[in-house]
Design an enzyme around this catalytic site. Structure first.
Site, PDB file in Angstrom:
ATOM      1  N   HIS A 139     -10.902  -7.039  -5.636  1.00 44.01           N
ATOM      2  CA  HIS A 139     -11.331  -6.449  -4.820  1.00 44.01           C
ATOM      3  C   HIS A 139     -12.001  -5.275  -5.215  1.00 44.01           C
ATOM      4  O   HIS A 139     -12.269  -4.387  -5.586  1.00 44.01           O
ATOM      5  CB  HIS A 139      -9.938  -6.060  -3.846  1.00 44.01           C
ATOM      6  CG  HIS A 139     -10.020  -4.871  -2.240  1.00 44.01           C
ATOM      7  ND1 HIS A 139      -9.663  -3.902  -2.300  1.00 44.01           N
ATOM      8  CD2 HIS A 139     -10.755  -5.375  -1.452  1.00 44.01           C
ATOM      9  CE1 HIS A 139     -10.518  -3.608  -0.925  1.00 44.01           C
ATOM     10  NE2 HIS A 139     -10.262  -3.944  -0.781  1.00 44.01           N
ATOM     11  N   GLU A 182     -13.527  -8.841  -0.140  1.00 43.33           N
ATOM     12  CA  GLU A 182     -13.613  -8.292  -0.032  1.00 43.33           C
ATOM     13  C   GLU A 182     -14.624  -7.318  -1.758  1.00 43.33           C
ATOM     14  O   GLU A 182     -14.325  -6.235  -2.090  1.00 43.33           O
ATOM     15  CB  GLU A 182     -13.508  -6.721   1.443  1.00 43.33           C
ATOM     16  CG  GLU A 182     -12.316  -7.247   2.115  1.00 43.33           C
ATOM     17  CD  GLU A 182     -11.850  -5.414   2.531  1.00 43.33           C
ATOM     18  OE1 GLU A 182     -11.172  -4.919   2.084  1.00 43.33           O
ATOM     19  OE2 GLU A 182     -12.245  -5.204   3.260  1.00 43.33           O
ATOM     20  N   HIS A 215      -3.081  -1.977  -4.565  1.00 47.34           N
ATOM     21  CA  HIS A 215      -4.384  -1.376  -4.537  1.00 47.34           C
ATOM     22  C   HIS A 215      -4.093  -0.394  -5.066  1.00 47.34           C
ATOM     23  O   HIS A 215      -3.493   0.559  -5.123  1.00 47.34           O
ATOM     24  CB  HIS A 215      -4.124  -0.876  -2.632  1.00 47.34           C
ATOM     25  CG  HIS A 215      -5.171  -0.337  -2.489  1.00 47.34           C
ATOM     26  ND1 HIS A 215      -6.235  -0.323  -3.370  1.00 47.34           N
ATOM     27  CD2 HIS A 215      -6.435  -0.909  -1.224  1.00 47.34           C
ATOM     28  CE1 HIS A 215      -7.518   0.578  -3.035  1.00 47.34           C
ATOM     29  NE2 HIS A 215      -7.168  -0.441  -1.440  1.00 47.34           N
ATOM     30  N   ASP A 270       1.784  -1.108  -8.026  1.00 42.21           N
ATOM     31  CA  ASP A 270       1.008  -1.118  -6.329  1.00 42.21           C
ATOM     32  C   ASP A 270      -0.121  -2.070  -6.454  1.00 42.21           C
ATOM     33  O   ASP A 270      -1.077  -1.800  -6.695  1.00 42.21           O
ATOM     34  CB  ASP A 270       0.435   0.191  -5.755  1.00 42.21           C
ATOM     35  CG  ASP A 270       0.304   0.144  -4.349  1.00 42.21           C
ATOM     36  OD1 ASP A 270       1.357   0.777  -3.465  1.00 42.21           O
ATOM     37  OD2 ASP A 270      -0.836  -0.312  -3.815  1.00 42.21           O
ATOM     38  N   HIS A 314       1.070  -1.237  -0.108  1.00 42.70           N
ATOM     39  CA  HIS A 314       0.138   0.066   0.047  1.00 42.70           C
ATOM     40  C   HIS A 314       0.794   1.299  -0.118  1.00 42.70           C
ATOM     41  O   HIS A 314       0.647   2.576   0.486  1.00 42.70           O
ATOM     42  CB  HIS A 314      -1.218   0.203   0.992  1.00 42.70           C
ATOM     43  CG  HIS A 314      -1.824  -1.189   1.075  1.00 42.70           C
ATOM     44  ND1 HIS A 314      -1.617  -2.170   1.184  1.00 42.70           N
ATOM     45  CD2 HIS A 314      -3.373  -0.590   0.933  1.00 42.70           C
ATOM     46  CE1 HIS A 314      -2.415  -3.247   1.641  1.00 42.70           C
ATOM     47  NE2 HIS A 314      -3.538  -2.716   1.012  1.00 42.70           N
ATOM     48  N   CYS A 345     -10.493   2.171   6.854  1.00 41.92           N
ATOM     49  CA  CYS A 345     -10.575   3.716   5.870  1.00 41.92           C
ATOM     50  C   CYS A 345     -11.908   4.199   5.037  1.00 41.92           C
ATOM     51  O   CYS A 345     -11.393   4.539   4.291  1.00 41.92           O
ATOM     52  CB  CYS A 345     -10.035   2.629   4.412  1.00 41.92           C
ATOM     53  SG  CYS A 345     -11.086   1.066   4.496  1.00 41.92           S
ATOM     54  N   CYS A 346     -12.781   3.760   5.875  1.00 41.44           N
ATOM     55  CA  CYS A 346     -14.419   4.204   5.877  1.00 41.44           C
ATOM     56  C   CYS A 346     -14.432   5.428   6.379  1.00 41.44           C
ATOM     57  O   CYS A 346     -14.848   6.564   5.835  1.00 41.44           O
ATOM     58  CB  CYS A 346     -14.973   3.385   6.031  1.00 41.44           C
ATOM     59  SG  CYS A 346     -15.350   1.355   5.139  1.00 41.44           S
ATOM     60  N   CYS A 379     -15.969   1.950   1.273  1.00 40.88           N
ATOM     61  CA  CYS A 379     -15.341   2.943   0.870  1.00 40.88           C
ATOM     62  C   CYS A 379     -15.925   2.572  -0.943  1.00 40.88           C
ATOM     63  O   CYS A 379     -15.241   3.874  -1.939  1.00 40.88           O
ATOM     64  CB  CYS A 379     -13.613   2.851   0.638  1.00 40.88           C
ATOM     65  SG  CYS A 379     -13.033   2.643   2.184  1.00 40.88           S
ATOM     66  N   GLU A 393     -18.502  -2.070   1.177  1.00 37.71           N
ATOM     67  CA  GLU A 393     -17.737  -1.613   1.801  1.00 37.71           C
ATOM     68  C   GLU A 393     -18.264   0.162   1.144  1.00 37.71           C
ATOM     69  O   GLU A 393     -18.174   0.742   0.406  1.00 37.71           O
ATOM     70  CB  GLU A 393     -16.619  -2.107   1.220  1.00 37.71           C
ATOM     71  CG  GLU A 393     -15.673  -1.003   2.539  1.00 37.71           C
ATOM     72  CD  GLU A 393     -14.159  -1.716   2.146  1.00 37.71           C
ATOM     73  OE1 GLU A 393     -13.959  -2.372   1.876  1.00 37.71           O
ATOM     74  OE2 GLU A 393     -13.509  -0.669   2.666  1.00 37.71           O
TER      75      GLU A 393
END
Ligand SMILES: [Zn+2]
Length: 625
Positions: free
Chosen positions: A258, A310, A198, A196, A148, A401-402, A328, A326
């Protein structure tokens, strides 16, 4: 690094995602003021309750203390996840947009202190990540599949862009640019083909390019998108689909893996199209959007059918009870759809923003603004066997994160309401307030989404002819204005101050069924009214929610309530339904079903207002009788 001529920088509009050029121009969050109604209430709660909570959590959660460790100013253990820095970055972005709406000295202080700490923690070469600096200095850029590092960098860039546009401390931008220059040196000019695991930095690098005119940022974003799907990301143990590394971006036909990764990636893909004009990028993203909307989107606009990873599921795999959705992912979807709207002007993207905003996204926050959902299912049973991140909203999360992501979207909501068009102005979302674009000023009066009447009054106009575009949502069976194929009604005239146009939408409640291939929802129906999806909470029922059966054709009665305890203002929908009970015990499979049926009144509440009372069972989808 070699000196690269900077491109001229257009005048900055204060908001996230502002293309350098294009037919549709976003408006500043300062020029779109939301003064009343539901969205104003969210912004007030965000400012008064959520953001103060977030600021306290920056210390408690370890986000700020970790940076003190990286700066060599404190002793102790690193706390939290390897992406803990990103919580602070999203919090900084939320504060920046909030500062633009209504300046406050405590915001300036927080940004200045954070920027100074980040500058002290940053390595001389520009690298900045508290986890890798403190815990794994020998592994920097060595485990990109799950590190990350670029994801965190992306959130730093977005925070810095927000700060620059909102007028907070400029030192945050210095920190961001030093890190971005380091990424360019390693991954663009340095020849490292790392990507990356993500996605996120792509959309952020494009924004940093928009702000600075520094082309290598755009080129690095392009390289990272081009390199995804070539097997350059090592398998983190979650498989190749998880990080969308199974196929090149231009070839992938459906959203996989994801959900948040896929959706941030799409925002970056469309951002790149907006800056480069590369049609192949828009084409592939629209192709996946059409597939996603038709087969992988919850009625609330939520995304991600699987808890495992997720992740997106297969086409039509949309279980209401196990939906992950989620918070996010809802935010990332709004980011993506906003960019598609800017790119195409098509109302279907604004329609999906609306569905997601008022349902999947809005449900993530409690009425008092201090508790949050990470996962947003469409059904809750009474068992609550899974504890972590499920069940009830909670104040904060180990993986947080959210919450700060929610805050940055609410503080920038005004940005998503309208755009300047080549021949006028388009209103995409409706809220009581004022919209200013150049020499045009509009006043919007409405009680949306509780009521479907929207009055737009011209307060200031240039005197020449121009077009006012008003989105007519696809859910409205009829309306007082007729939309074109793009979903917008166009009224073109030489507007004078005081001229008013009224749009009346059809707010009749609707019984909605799912496509029959959605196995988990076959034989069920849900209730919608206007842009709001409804749910049935135990607190409002005469019978057990899990026994309810809706009767097709039974009238759906609209019941406004000024102040429902725990919830606030709402509009309930009631209908004559059945409670169907079957004997329990033995296997739940029988040749002959014996059921007892009782007539009951079933009461539905907007989905976004659920879980503000006793934590009992809830269902969006109810079997038909
Ligand atoms: Zn999240």
């Amino acid at each position: 690094m070699m000196a690269v001529p900077e491109q001229t920088v257009p005048e900055q509009i204060c908001g996230p995602a502002v293309p350098r050029e294009g037919a549709r121009r976003p408006l500043s969050v300062r020029d779109v003021q939301i003064t009343g109604g539901l969205l104003a209430r969210w912004q007030r709660t965000n400012r008064e309750a959520s953001i103060p909570l977030g600021l306290r959590q920056m210390e408690r959660s370890g986000a700020v203390p970790n940076l003190r460790l990286a700066a060599g100013e404190a002793e102790g253990e690193f706390k939290g996840y390897r992406f803990q820095d990103s919580d602070l970055y999203k919090q900084l972005e939320a504060v920046a947009w909030e500062h633009a709406r209504q300046p406050a000295p405590e915001y300036e202080e927080f940004v200045a202190e954070s920027a100074a700490l980040l500058a002290r923690a940053q390595r001389p070469d520009g690298y900045l990540n508290s986890h890798y600096q403190v815990v794994k200095p020998d592994k920097i850029y060595a485990e990109l599949e799950y590190s990350h590092e670029m994801y965190c960098a992306g959130h730093l860039f977005q925070a810095a862009v927000a700060g620059a546009r909102a007028g907070t401390d400029g030192r945050l931008l210095d920190v961001a640019r030093r890190f971005a220059d380091h990424l360019v040196e390693v991954f663009l000019t340095g020849g490292d083909d790392g990507v990356d695991g993500h996605a996120e930095v792509e959309t952020a690098l494009v924004e940093l390019y928009r702000l600075t005119g520094h082309r290598p940022y755009l080129e690095l974003a392009g390289k990272l998108v081009d390199n995804r799907g070539k097997g350059l990301i090592k398998d983190s143990g979650m498989g190749m689909l998880y990080a969308q590394d199974h196929l090149p971006v231009r070839e992938a036909g459906t959203a996989v893996g994801h959900a948040v990764r896929q959706l941030y990636l799409e925002a970056g893909v469309v951002d790149l199209y907006l800056e480069t004009g590369d049609e192949s990028l828009l084409e592939c993203s629209v192709r996946r959007w059409e597939d996603l909307v038709a087969t992988k989107t919850s009625i609330t606009g939520g995304h991600g059918s699987r808890h495992d990873g997720e992740a997106f599921g297969e086409r039509y795999e949309l279980p209401p009870d196990r939906a992950y959705n989620e918070s996010c992912a809802a935010i990332a979807s709004i980011h993506w759809n906003w960019r598609l709207l800017l790119a195409t002007g098509h109302g279907r993207y604004a329609d999906l923003i609306e569905r997601t905003l008022y349902n999947a996204f809005a449900a993530s926050t409690s009425a008092d603004g201090v508790r949050f959902f990470y996962v947003n299912p469409l059904q809750r049973r009474s068992d609550l066997v899974e504890d972590a991140y499920l069940g009830r909203r909670r104040e904060w999360f180990a993986c947080a994160c959210c919450p700060p992501n929610i805050m940055r979207l609410v503080s920038s909501l005004g940005h998503y309401l309208a755009t300047a068009e080549p021949d006028g102005l388009a209103v995409h979302q409706y809220a009581e307030g004022r919209i200013v674009s150049g020499d045009v000023a509009l006043r919007v009066e409405t009680d949306y989404p509780w009521d479907g009447r929207i009055a737009v009054t011209v307060e200031r106009a240039p005197g020449t002819e121009w077009a006012l575009r008003l989105r007519v949502p696809a859910w409205s069976a009829s309306s007082s204005l007729t939309p074109g194929d793009d979903g917008y009604a166009v009224i073109r005239r030489a507007w004078k101050p005081g001229d008013t146009v009224e749009l009346e939408l059809d707010m009749t409640p609707r019984l909605v069924r799912a496509h029959r291939r959605v196995d988990a929802l076959r034989g069920c129906a849900a209730v919608e009214r206007g842009p709001l999806v409804y749910c049935f909470e135990q607190a409002d029922q005469e019978a057990a929610v899990d026994d309810l059966a809706l009767v097709p054709g039974a009238p759906l009665r609209v019941t406004p309530v000024d102040d429902l305890p725990g919830v606030g203002r709402t509009v309930l929908i009631q209908t004559d339904a059945l409670a169907v009970t079957e004997p329990e015990g033995g296997l739940p499979y029988r040749t002959h079903h014996v059921a007892t049926t009782t007539g009951v009144t079933a009461t539905a509440i907007p989905y976004h207002q659920w879980d503000n009372r006793d934590g009992g069972p809830m269902r969006v989808w109810i079997p038909l009788s």
